[in-house]
Enzyme design. Sequence first.
Site, mmCIF file in Angstrom:
data_model
loop_
_atom_site.group_PDB
_atom_site.id
_atom_site.type_symbol
_atom_site.label_atom_id
_atom_site.label_comp_id
_atom_site.label_asym_id
_atom_site.label_seq_id
_atom_site.Cartn_x
_atom_site.Cartn_y
_atom_site.Cartn_z
ATOM 1 N N LYS A 132 0.658 -1.257 -0.093
ATOM 2 C CA LYS A 132 -0.164 0.000 -0.014
ATOM 3 C C LYS A 132 0.769 1.293 -0.045
ATOM 4 O O LYS A 132 2.045 1.405 0.190
ATOM 5 C CB LYS A 132 -0.843 -0.001 1.244
ATOM 6 N N TYR A 140 -12.598 -2.966 -3.434
ATOM 7 C CA TYR A 140 -12.962 -3.031 -2.111
ATOM 8 C C TYR A 140 -14.441 -3.026 -2.062
ATOM 9 O O TYR A 140 -15.129 -2.480 -1.339
ATOM 10 C CB TYR A 140 -12.318 -1.845 -1.358
ATOM 11 N N ASN A 173 -2.016 -0.360 7.107
ATOM 12 C CA ASN A 173 -1.370 -1.438 7.562
ATOM 13 C C ASN A 173 -0.658 -2.384 6.503
ATOM 14 O O ASN A 173 -0.209 -3.365 6.317
ATOM 15 C CB ASN A 173 -2.438 -2.531 7.916
ATOM 16 N N HIS A 211 -1.965 -5.523 1.448
ATOM 17 C CA HIS A 211 -3.537 -6.283 1.280
ATOM 18 C C HIS A 211 -2.763 -7.764 0.875
ATOM 19 O O HIS A 211 -1.857 -7.756 0.183
ATOM 20 C CB HIS A 211 -4.073 -5.502 0.053
ATOM 21 N N GLU A 258 -9.425 -10.356 -7.724
ATOM 22 C CA GLU A 258 -8.834 -9.409 -7.470
ATOM 23 C C GLU A 258 -7.500 -9.144 -8.731
ATOM 24 O O GLU A 258 -7.180 -8.467 -8.892
ATOM 25 C CB GLU A 258 -7.980 -9.399 -6.003
#
Length: 138
Positions: free
Chosen positions: A11, A51, A118, A121, A132
């Site tokens: 990310k 998402y 965080n 993913h 995905e």
Amino acid sequence: MTLERTLILVKPDGVRRGLVGEIIRRIEAKGYQIYALKMMTADRELLTAHYAEHEGKPFFEPLVEFMMSGPIVAIVAEGNRVIEGFRKLAGATDPTVAEPGTIRGDLARDQGTKVVQNLVHGSDSPESALREIGIFFN
Ligand code: DAT
Ligand code: MG
């Protein structure tokens, strides 16, 4: 054999902090293969598809804004049970409680933001992985 592929994203916080190499190192050290890899900046349309399960939740808009805030690295990793295995490497969603030894437990912490930042993913099931990977590597 349960040879699988999973979608991993480093990310924007991971890229900004210079942790791309460290994260790839952990994936490779575990023994998974890097099957595909690219750096990109995701747009709203792509992130809304990715998402979709979180649409309508209070952190959805902050999540999309955060994920558009800088480049990301999209990775397809391959290996037996890599979907479950990478989720274990990543650790719990909340970095404060993610176990030490995991990517999130070792390298992330609560930043006090509306969306949890965080670092990574990882797809959570074979169905998610297929969906995905299709979104990021059509
Ligand atoms: P994961 O990334 O561990 O699969 P998820 O799919 O439930 O977690 O959520 C996607 C991301 O959204 C997650 O990595 C961080 C953020 N997030 C999840 N739940 C949140 C919450 N309750 N408050 C703020 N951000 C959250
Ligand atoms: Mg998830």
